[in-house]
Design an enzyme around this catalytic site. Structure first.
Site, PDB file in Angstrom:
ATOM      1  N   ASP A  16      -6.198  18.903 -14.773  1.00 38.74           N
ATOM      2  CA  ASP A  16      -6.526  17.560 -15.256  1.00 38.74           C
ATOM      3  C   ASP A  16      -6.036  17.472 -16.695  1.00 38.74           C
ATOM      4  O   ASP A  16      -6.600  18.103 -17.591  1.00 38.74           O
ATOM      5  CB  ASP A  16      -8.040  17.337 -15.153  1.00 38.74           C
ATOM      6  N   ARG A  52       0.850  -1.195   0.000  1.00 37.09           N
ATOM      7  CA  ARG A  52       0.000   0.000   0.000  1.00 37.09           C
ATOM      8  C   ARG A  52       0.887   1.248   0.000  1.00 37.09           C
ATOM      9  O   ARG A  52       0.564   2.266  -0.595  1.00 37.09           O
ATOM     10  CB  ARG A  52      -0.948   0.003   1.203  1.00 37.09           C
ATOM     11  N   TYR A  82     -15.499  17.324 -16.364  1.00 37.33           N
ATOM     12  CA  TYR A  82     -15.925  15.926 -16.460  1.00 37.33           C
ATOM     13  C   TYR A  82     -17.009  15.666 -15.405  1.00 37.33           C
ATOM     14  O   TYR A  82     -16.885  16.092 -14.253  1.00 37.33           O
ATOM     15  CB  TYR A  82     -14.705  15.016 -16.252  1.00 37.33           C
ATOM     16  N   LYS A 137      -7.088   6.487 -19.732  1.00 33.45           N
ATOM     17  CA  LYS A 137      -7.327   7.022 -21.064  1.00 33.45           C
ATOM     18  C   LYS A 137      -6.072   6.911 -21.932  1.00 33.45           C
ATOM     19  O   LYS A 137      -5.613   5.836 -22.198  1.00 33.45           O
ATOM     20  CB  LYS A 137      -7.867   8.453 -20.927  1.00 33.45           C
TER      21      LYS A 137
HETATM   22  C1  LIG Z   1     -11.109  14.321 -17.776  1.00 37.09           C
HETATM   23  C2  LIG Z   1     -11.304  13.170 -16.836  1.00 37.09           C
HETATM   24  N1  LIG Z   1     -10.807  13.237 -15.587  1.00 37.09           N
HETATM   25  C3  LIG Z   1     -10.978  12.229 -14.703  1.00 37.09           C
HETATM   26  C4  LIG Z   1     -11.680  11.092 -15.035  1.00 37.09           C
HETATM   27  C5  LIG Z   1     -11.884  10.007 -14.015  1.00 37.09           C
HETATM   28  O1  LIG Z   1     -11.016   8.946 -14.244  1.00 37.09           O
HETATM   29  P1  LIG Z   1     -11.360   7.398 -13.894  1.00 37.09           P
HETATM   30  O2  LIG Z   1     -12.531   7.000 -14.741  1.00 37.09           O
HETATM   31  O3  LIG Z   1     -10.076   6.704 -14.250  1.00 37.09           O
HETATM   32  O4  LIG Z   1     -11.665   7.341 -12.437  1.00 37.09           O
HETATM   33  C6  LIG Z   1     -12.196  10.968 -16.330  1.00 37.09           C
HETATM   34  C7  LIG Z   1     -12.962   9.759 -16.716  1.00 37.09           C
HETATM   35  O5  LIG Z   1     -13.583   9.697 -17.735  1.00 37.09           O
HETATM   36  C8  LIG Z   1     -12.017  12.034 -17.246  1.00 37.09           C
HETATM   37  O6  LIG Z   1     -12.515  11.984 -18.488  1.00 37.09           O
END
Ligand SMILES: Cc1ncc(COP(=O)(O)O)c(C=O)c1O
Length: 405
Positions: free
Chosen positions: A200, A74, A127, A225
């Site tokens: 992000d 962890r 998002y 992604k």
């Molecule tokens: C721009 C963005 N940030 C964060 C996330 C969240 O990531 P996760 O689905 O890996 O938890 C996503 C998911 O689609 C996203 O598109």
């Protein structure tokens, strides 16, 4: 054995940073250390450990070891550590942390730097899952969020003056409307307001954009992604420029137990090695798709930062190496036509997520962004989002043309 040197290019770092040949067997890729605990050489005598990325990233406090050794997975695991060292190098950060998902990374960041009673500015087209985290989870924890158009630095400055936020949360390009924020301008706004700024970077990936170099404090990723790139693993990451902030994030990650597993780290790292070549193809294919859509009578409006008439085109050209693989558009036939089209494609698979080698299509209002319905972040009901993959571009264009009718 490949040793990283100051000045090595992105593609070199993607393949070699954190990925020295295994010292025991010579294995050329980091093994999957599927292990929970480690034999210690006497009480407190931990073995192994990883170098800080600071020495080759040129950021942070200089060479040194951030982990003294391994005691429990962890806290630290060699496979996860390899991914973390590579991500730190790719973003030019002092240290990266790998999580079980992008949302786990986001939660760790906010609860590390904010306290109940604090205010946070978030993109008004963030998002949906990010919005849900602030609205349904962190609000109950005592955090107040304020949606702002992050593509308008003056509006963000005014909101920062009005709310004195602890944190300014930026997404660029945003999901799903592909608006562009000027990272350097917002970093100045954050400095002036005494706030931290997190970016992000999921849509761009570090190949296209490196927010720390423009003044961001922390980079957030859903590694699910483009970094993973093959739609076979869920993960997240934080990359901090300041080692002290990174240490606080690592403390929270360990205290709350949100790290990703070794196999997931290994899969993600396998994807990261080809990030550059994949992104080049994603960008080239998306540009052609966007151009075709912009000239199609069945399409009312295209959102792609590579198109010269996109309001964020110049800022994107300044801060990104390419314009990315995501394209959104509004169907001229309205919401029903948009939904119907999502069910008619042959190669574009109807599904959530993005950034994999295969093309995906979705209807944000009913799928990825259903959680923002009725909120200030609601997305248009005639919007279709494409994650343009790296298949043959003629096949992709033909597929979309046929589905548009
Ligand atoms: C721009 C963005 N940030 C964060 C996330 C969240 O990531 P996760 O689905 O890996 O938890 C996503 C998911 O689609 C996203 O598109």
């Amino acid at each position: 054995m490949a040793e990283i040197e100051q000045g090595d290019g992105f593609e070199t770092l993607a393949i070699h940073a954190g990925q020295e040949a295994d010292p025991v067997t010579g294995a050329v890729v980091p093994p999957i250390y599927q292990v929970s605990t480690y034999k210690q050489d006497g009480v407190g005598g931990l073995r192994g450990g990883r170098r800080s990325a600071a020495n080759h990233a040129g950021v942070g406090s200089g060479p040194g070891r951030w982990i003294e050794g391994y005691e429990y997975s962890r806290t630290a695991n060699p496979t996860r550590g390899a991914l973390e060292e590579c991500l730190a190098a790719l973003e030019g950060g002092a240290r990266a942390l790998a999580f079980a998902s992008g949302m786990a990374a986001e939660d760790c960041l906010v609860r590390t730097v904010c306290r109940p009673g604090d205010h946070v500015l978030i993109p008004h087209d963030a998002y949906g899952g990010t919005y849900r985290l602030f609205d349904k989870v962190l609000a109950a924890w005592g955090l107040t969020y304020h949606p702002v158009p992050v593509s308008d630095a003056e509006a963000v400055r005014a909101a920062a003056q009005a709310h004195a936020p602890r944190l300014i949360w930026v997404e660029t390009p945003t999901n799903p409307l592909l608006s562009i924020a000027d990272i350097g301008a917002l970093a100045q706004v954050a400095r002036a307001a005494g706030a931290l700024i997190a970016v992000d970077n999921t849509f761009a990936s570090p190949y296209l954009q490196q927010p720390l170099s423009r003044g961001a404090d922390v980079v957030v990723h859903s590694t699910t992604k483009y970094l993973g790139g093959h739609s076979d693993v869920v993960g997240g990451a934080l990359v901090a420029g300041d080692p002290e902030l990174a240490a606080r994030l690592a403390f929270m990650q360990n205290a709350t137990g949100s790290a990703g597993g070794p196999f997931d780290a290994w899969l993600t790292l396998r994807g990261v090695r080809t990030l550059g070549v994949r992104m080049d193809r994603h960008c080239a294919n998306a540009a052609q798709v966007a151009t075709m859509l912009a000239n199609h009578p069945g399409v009312a409006r295209v959102y792609y930062p590579g198109l010269p008439d996109h309001p964020g085109h110049e800022v994107a050209a300044k801060q990104m190496r390419g314009f990315g693989g995501m394209v959104s558009f509004r169907h001229a036939g309205g919401a029903d036509a948009a939904v119907a089209m999502c069910g008619r494609t042959r190669l574009f698979t109807l599904g959530e997520s993005l950034g994999g080698v295969e093309s995906l299509i979705e209807h944000p209002a009913r799928m990825t962004h259903a959680s923002v319905a009725g909120s200030p972040l609601e997305v248009p009901s005639d919007l279709v989002r494409l994650s343009v993959g790296i298949e043959n571009i003629d096949d992709l264009i033909e597929d979309l043309r046929a589905a548009l009718g």
